[in-house]
Design a protein around this motif. Structure first.
Motif, PDB file in Angstrom:
ATOM      1  N   GLY A 289       0.808  -1.206   0.000  1.00 15.57           N
ATOM      2  CA  GLY A 289       0.000   0.000   0.000  1.00 15.57           C
ATOM      3  C   GLY A 289       0.842   1.256   0.000  1.00 15.57           C
ATOM      4  O   GLY A 289       0.613   2.178  -0.771  1.00 15.57           O
ATOM      5  N   THR A 290       1.874   1.314   0.856  1.00 18.50           N
ATOM      6  CA  THR A 290       2.704   2.512   0.934  1.00 18.50           C
ATOM      7  C   THR A 290       3.613   2.641  -0.271  1.00 18.50           C
ATOM      8  O   THR A 290       4.042   3.721  -0.612  1.00 18.50           O
ATOM      9  N   ALA A 291       3.906   1.538  -0.938  1.00 18.64           N
ATOM     10  CA  ALA A 291       4.794   1.585  -2.101  1.00 18.64           C
ATOM     11  C   ALA A 291       4.051   1.908  -3.383  1.00 18.64           C
ATOM     12  O   ALA A 291       4.658   1.984  -4.439  1.00 18.64           O
ATOM     13  N   GLY A 292       2.746   2.072  -3.310  1.00 19.22           N
ATOM     14  CA  GLY A 292       1.995   2.386  -4.524  1.00 19.22           C
ATOM     15  C   GLY A 292       1.830   1.207  -5.447  1.00 19.22           C
ATOM     16  O   GLY A 292       1.630   1.369  -6.644  1.00 19.22           O
ATOM     17  N   ILE A 293       1.923  -0.028  -4.918  1.00 23.05           N
ATOM     18  CA  ILE A 293       1.780  -1.229  -5.736  1.00 23.05           C
ATOM     19  C   ILE A 293       0.337  -1.698  -5.628  1.00 23.05           C
ATOM     20  O   ILE A 293      -0.141  -2.004  -4.546  1.00 23.05           O
ATOM     21  N   SER A 294      -0.350  -1.745  -6.737  1.00 17.84           N
ATOM     22  CA  SER A 294      -1.755  -2.135  -6.702  1.00 17.84           C
ATOM     23  C   SER A 294      -1.876  -3.650  -6.705  1.00 17.84           C
ATOM     24  O   SER A 294      -1.252  -4.327  -7.512  1.00 17.84           O
ATOM     25  N   GLN A 295      -2.648  -4.168  -5.765  1.00 20.55           N
ATOM     26  CA  GLN A 295      -2.910  -5.598  -5.735  1.00 20.55           C
ATOM     27  C   GLN A 295      -3.907  -5.944  -6.841  1.00 20.55           C
ATOM     28  O   GLN A 295      -4.942  -5.285  -6.962  1.00 20.55           O
ATOM     29  N   PRO A 296      -3.625  -6.950  -7.657  1.00 18.30           N
ATOM     30  CA  PRO A 296      -4.589  -7.339  -8.692  1.00 18.30           C
ATOM     31  C   PRO A 296      -5.923  -7.719  -8.071  1.00 18.30           C
ATOM     32  O   PRO A 296      -5.985  -8.247  -6.961  1.00 18.30           O
ATOM     33  N   LYS A 297      -7.009  -7.448  -8.779  1.00 18.35           N
ATOM     34  CA  LYS A 297      -8.339  -7.738  -8.274  1.00 18.35           C
ATOM     35  C   LYS A 297      -8.688  -9.201  -8.447  1.00 18.35           C
ATOM     36  O   LYS A 297      -8.186  -9.871  -9.351  1.00 18.35           O
ATOM     37  N   ARG A 298      -9.574  -9.676  -7.589  1.00 17.35           N
ATOM     38  CA  ARG A 298     -10.101 -11.031  -7.716  1.00 17.35           C
ATOM     39  C   ARG A 298     -10.861 -11.144  -9.029  1.00 17.35           C
ATOM     40  O   ARG A 298     -11.498 -10.182  -9.480  1.00 17.35           O
ATOM     41  N   PRO A 299     -10.857 -12.329  -9.649  1.00 16.70           N
ATOM     42  CA  PRO A 299     -11.691 -12.520 -10.843  1.00 16.70           C
ATOM     43  C   PRO A 299     -13.145 -12.232 -10.522  1.00 16.70           C
ATOM     44  O   PRO A 299     -13.637 -12.511  -9.433  1.00 16.70           O
TER      45      PRO A 299
END
Length: 338
Positions: free
Chosen positions: A197-207
């Motif tokens: 979150g702090t690194a600006g890395i977006s977690q891929p969304k669930r299908p």
């Protein structure tokens, strides 16, 4: 990924495999048999009398089950099909997800039938952009036979894709994680969520679930925190998952009842592989038997994956997976005095 020229080259090379064999002379590992039919019906909650007794037939939707290679793999898969998948892998489309299938039934299968099959690479789509990512849909058609005569056709479609939504730039303050992620050495799923979150890395969304005219009412109920079960107007049988008609009496008319939320773990698996960035393995997926008597598949939460047990009591709750998606899950209930 490269520009349009690279895309045109990959697409043209992939299209050249259309019409080539995906499997030749495949042989079902088992004869159509009563134990497999019974296990299938028990897992699906299907009590149709046509699938038991002296004149039993196999449920038509088991068509693919008789052709599957099992844990030992696909011994009959063709060189051409492996080459096609390798071509897409080399072009960067390394993720894969099964998207849908279509089946046609020509005659019922009965215990003792020996299955043979051939398969062909029927089509490769143009490059498509989906919520999962960008890639190619590959469709194979399997022709299933008994004693040389056609009994059914199974079309199976997969998406070979590059996952969407991964930002490459990260703040320097995140140190080794930032460097590793920028270099592609660490998958998003391997980075702690607080750092991601702090690194600006977006977690891929669930299908996303597939919502169609047959199950739209179920998902509308979920949006209101109600788990709805279909009930046949003819024989009053409850059924899940949602179907356009009753599999007990064939009646097309139905209403719904709301599940109370109590259930038990009827069966479960712990998912370790394949890795997918939107999930955080290992995690438990359970076949939940609701108090109303129907069964459904969902995640078991509230206990470590290695503490899930058959017979464990669970209770329904709704989990906000992301800003767009909420899903029914089942939380383990601690037994009093245990």
């Amino acid at each position: 990924m490269g520009g349009g020229g690279e895309y045109e080259d990959v697409f043209a090379r992939a299209k050249a495999y259309e019409g080539q064999a995906a499997a030749v002379g495949g042989l079902g590992k088992d004869l159509v048999n009563e134990p497999m039919i019974r296990h299938w019906c028990e897992a699906m909650g299907d009590t149709n009398p046509a699938y038991a007794g002296a004149d039993a037939t196999a449920p038509p939707t088991m068509l693919q089950a008789w052709t599957m290679g099992g844990l030992s793999g696909h011994a009959g898969r063709s060189e051409a099909y492996d080459e096609l998948l390798g071509l897409l892998d080399d072009a960067g489309y390394t993720s894969v997800v099964a998207t849908d299938c279509e089946q046609e039934y020509l005659r019922p299968l009965r215990p003792g039938d020996a299955i043979t099959f051939d398969a062909v690479i029927e089509s490769v789509s143009e490059r498509k952009t989906t919520k999962l990512g960008t890639g190619y849909f590959v469709t194979t058609r399997m022709d299933v036979r008994v004693a040389g005569r056609p009994v059914g056709t199974h079309r199976f479609r997969i998406l070979k894709y590059v996952p969407a939504g991964r930002r490459r730039s990260v703040p320097k303050a995140e140190g080794a994680y930032a460097v590793a992620r920028t270099a592609g050495a660490v998958r998003a799923a391997e980075i702690p969520r607080e750092i991601a979150g702090t690194a600006g890395i977006s977690q891929p969304k669930r299908p996303r679930p597939v919502v169609n005219r047959d199950n739209a009412g179920f998902w509308e109920g979920v949006s209101r925190h109600r788990l709805l079960i279909q009930r046949c107007d003819g024989c009053r049988t409850l059924r899940f998952p949602w179907l356009p008609g009753c599999n007990a009496c064939g009646c097309p008319d139905w209403d719904t009842v709301e599940a109370g939320g109590e259930g038990t773990v009827y069966s479960y698996v712990v998912m370790h592989h394949p890795p997918f960035p939107a999930f955080d393995p290992p995690y438990a997926v359970g076949l939940i038997e609701l108090a109303e008597g129907v069964r459904m598949i969902s995640n078991v939460v509230g206990v470590p994956h290695d503490r899930v047990r058959i017979g464990m009591p669970v209770r329904l709750e709704f989990e906000q997976v992301d800003e767009e998606l909420e899903l029914p899950v089942f939380r383990a209930v601690e037994r009093s005095g245990g």
